[in-house]
Every structure is written in structure tokens, then in C-alpha cells.
Design a protein around this motif. Structure first.
Motif, PDB file in Angstrom:
ATOM      1  N   PHE A  23     -47.639 -17.800 -44.534  1.00  0.00           N
ATOM      2  CA  PHE A  23     -47.521 -16.502 -43.876  1.00  0.00           C
ATOM      3  C   PHE A  23     -48.878 -15.818 -43.715  1.00  0.00           C
ATOM      4  CE2 PHE A  23     -43.636 -17.544 -46.173  1.00  0.00           C
ATOM      5  CZ  PHE A  23     -42.771 -17.670 -45.091  1.00  0.00           C
ATOM      6  N   ILE A  24     -49.768 -16.047 -44.683  1.00  0.00           N
ATOM      7  CA  ILE A  24     -51.135 -15.519 -44.573  1.00  0.00           C
ATOM      8  C   ILE A  24     -51.842 -16.197 -43.400  1.00  0.00           C
ATOM      9  CG2 ILE A  24     -53.401 -15.438 -45.701  1.00  0.00           C
ATOM     10  CD1 ILE A  24     -51.832 -15.172 -48.407  1.00  0.00           C
ATOM     11  N   GLU A  26     -50.491 -17.602 -40.769  1.00  0.00           N
ATOM     12  CA  GLU A  26     -49.903 -17.127 -39.509  1.00  0.00           C
ATOM     13  C   GLU A  26     -50.416 -15.735 -39.155  1.00  0.00           C
ATOM     14  OE1 GLU A  26     -45.645 -17.298 -39.986  1.00  0.00           O
ATOM     15  OE2 GLU A  26     -45.638 -19.492 -39.952  1.00  0.00           O
ATOM     16  N   LYS A  27     -50.512 -14.862 -40.133  1.00  0.00           N
ATOM     17  CA  LYS A  27     -50.945 -13.485 -39.885  1.00  0.00           C
ATOM     18  C   LYS A  27     -52.368 -13.440 -39.335  1.00  0.00           C
ATOM     19  CE  LYS A  27     -51.597  -8.965 -42.023  1.00  0.00           C
ATOM     20  NZ  LYS A  27     -51.273  -8.300 -40.778  1.00  0.00           N
ATOM     21  N   TYR A  28     -53.257 -14.262 -39.885  1.00  0.00           N
ATOM     22  CA  TYR A  28     -54.676 -14.196 -39.516  1.00  0.00           C
ATOM     23  C   TYR A  28     -55.129 -15.303 -38.567  1.00  0.00           C
ATOM     24  CZ  TYR A  28     -54.990 -10.424 -42.796  1.00  0.00           C
ATOM     25  OH  TYR A  28     -54.804  -9.216 -43.420  1.00  0.00           O
ATOM     26  N   SER A  41     -58.155  -9.001 -45.032  1.00  0.00           N
ATOM     27  CA  SER A  41     -57.005  -9.272 -45.888  1.00  0.00           C
ATOM     28  C   SER A  41     -56.839  -8.241 -47.002  1.00  0.00           C
ATOM     29  CB  SER A  41     -57.059 -10.692 -46.465  1.00  0.00           C
ATOM     30  OG  SER A  41     -58.114 -10.830 -47.382  1.00  0.00           O
ATOM     31  N   ASP A  44     -56.144  -4.726 -45.200  1.00  0.00           N
ATOM     32  CA  ASP A  44     -54.766  -4.739 -44.698  1.00  0.00           C
ATOM     33  C   ASP A  44     -53.741  -4.984 -45.808  1.00  0.00           C
ATOM     34  OD1 ASP A  44     -55.877  -4.590 -42.137  1.00  0.00           O
ATOM     35  OD2 ASP A  44     -55.608  -6.725 -41.736  1.00  0.00           O
ATOM     36  N   GLU A  47     -49.993  -4.337 -45.237  1.00  0.00           N
ATOM     37  CA  GLU A  47     -49.363  -5.319 -44.358  1.00  0.00           C
ATOM     38  C   GLU A  47     -49.261  -6.682 -45.022  1.00  0.00           C
ATOM     39  OE1 GLU A  47     -51.443  -5.515 -40.642  1.00  0.00           O
ATOM     40  OE2 GLU A  47     -51.372  -3.339 -40.388  1.00  0.00           O
ATOM     41  N   VAL A  48     -50.285  -7.071 -45.752  1.00  0.00           N
ATOM     42  CA  VAL A  48     -50.277  -8.367 -46.422  1.00  0.00           C
ATOM     43  C   VAL A  48     -49.100  -8.452 -47.395  1.00  0.00           C
ATOM     44  CG1 VAL A  48     -51.533  -9.821 -48.081  1.00  0.00           C
ATOM     45  CG2 VAL A  48     -52.729  -8.866 -46.100  1.00  0.00           C
ATOM     46  N   GLU A  51     -45.814  -8.564 -45.113  1.00  0.00           N
ATOM     47  CA  GLU A  51     -45.648  -9.698 -44.203  1.00  0.00           C
ATOM     48  C   GLU A  51     -45.800 -11.068 -44.850  1.00  0.00           C
ATOM     49  OE1 GLU A  51     -48.289  -9.042 -40.878  1.00  0.00           O
ATOM     50  OE2 GLU A  51     -47.614  -6.959 -40.678  1.00  0.00           O
ATOM     51  N   THR A  52     -46.434 -11.137 -46.019  1.00  0.00           N
ATOM     52  CA  THR A  52     -46.663 -12.454 -46.624  1.00  0.00           C
ATOM     53  C   THR A  52     -46.003 -12.621 -47.986  1.00  0.00           C
ATOM     54  OG1 THR A  52     -48.732 -11.901 -47.761  1.00  0.00           O
ATOM     55  CG2 THR A  52     -48.903 -12.560 -45.442  1.00  0.00           C
TER      56      THR A  52
END
Length: 142
Positions: A23-24, A26-28, A41, A44, A47-48, A51-52
Motif C-alpha cells: 500500500f505504501i 501504491e501510494k507513492y 511519507s 503525510d 494519510e499514511v 491508507e497503508t
């Protein structure tokens, strides 16, 4: 225990909960190992955590009829290390992105409590107190 530097919190997440790596990344849009070293990271972090960690890992496991206890223990081990961090940024991220979502309808607080350790339990009880919420099996453990 020594406190981890703010900028190392995402790396700690990846080390403690390697399942967050997908997920990390995918996010970045880059390998997770590189992403957690980038300034974005930790800047954020709210959000981290959402989302992760919470949305893809913790919440589905807590809602599962057969949760992966080992995965949840590692997730809450990570959180235990940062829940009362000296940085308001880190504490706020844990409070708003982890503790508050546990108040959503259902039994998320009750289901997560067995995986929490001392500092996370203390933070959860303080949050419940601040909202004047009684949760059988949780708030009666004071």
C-alpha cells in the motif's frame, strides 16, 4: 525505550508490518523501501496511517469473522511505539487516523482492545473518556 525520530515512523511501520509495503508502494508509485525514506511519507503521516495501515489492514481484520491475530498484534505493536510520541504531528496522526476510526459503529474498540498494549490502551481509554463513551469490556477495565 528510546523514541523513534518522526521521520523514521514510516520506516518503522514498514519493518513492523511488512504487509503495509504494498500500500505504501501504491501510494507513492515507488518501492516501499524508497518511499518510507522520502520526506513525503512522514509529512503525510495522517494519510499514511489511513491508507497503508488502517483501511487496508487493521479495519478489515477487525471486521473479519476470522481475524489474523498475528497481523493485528504487529499493527498494534507499531502503534504502541508511536501513540504517545513527543511530536504532536505523530500523536495527532495516531489519534485522528487510528483511535477515532475505532469509534465507528460496531465493535471495533472492543475487538481491537485485546491487541493493544499499555500505552495504546491508555490512549484509547482517555479518548473514550473525552467523548464520555462507555464501552462494556473496555471502559470498565480502568
Amino acid at each position: 525505550m528510546n523514541e523513534i525520530p518522526v521521520e523514521s515512523v514510516p520506516s518503522l511501520l514498514l519493518r513492523t508490518v511488512p504487509e503495509s509495503g504494498k500500500f505504501i508502494a501504491e501510494k507513492y508509485g515507488m518501492p516501499a523501501g524508497q518511499a518510507v525514506l522520502a520526506e513525503d511519507s512522514w509529512v503525510d503521516l495522517y494519510e499514511v496511517l489511513t491508507e497503508t495501515l488502517m483501511e487496508p489492514l487493521v479495519l478489515p481484520q477487525l471486521r473479519s469473522s476470522d481475524p489474523d491475530g498475528e497481523l493485528l498484534r504487529r499493527c498494534f505493536d507499531f502503534l504502541e511505539q508511536v501513540v504517545d510520541h513527543s511530536s504532536e504531528h505523530v500523536r495527532g496522526a495516531v489519534y485522528f487516523e487510528v483511535l477515532e476510526p475505532l469509534l465507528n459503529p460496531g465493535t471495533l474498540v472492543e475487538d481491537s482492545f485485546p491487541y493493544m498494549r499499555e500505552r495504546m490502551r491508555k490512549g484509547t481509554l482517555e479518548m473514550l473518556d473525552s467523548y464520555d463513551i462507555e464501552v462494556p469490556g473496555v471502559t470498565d477495565r480502568r
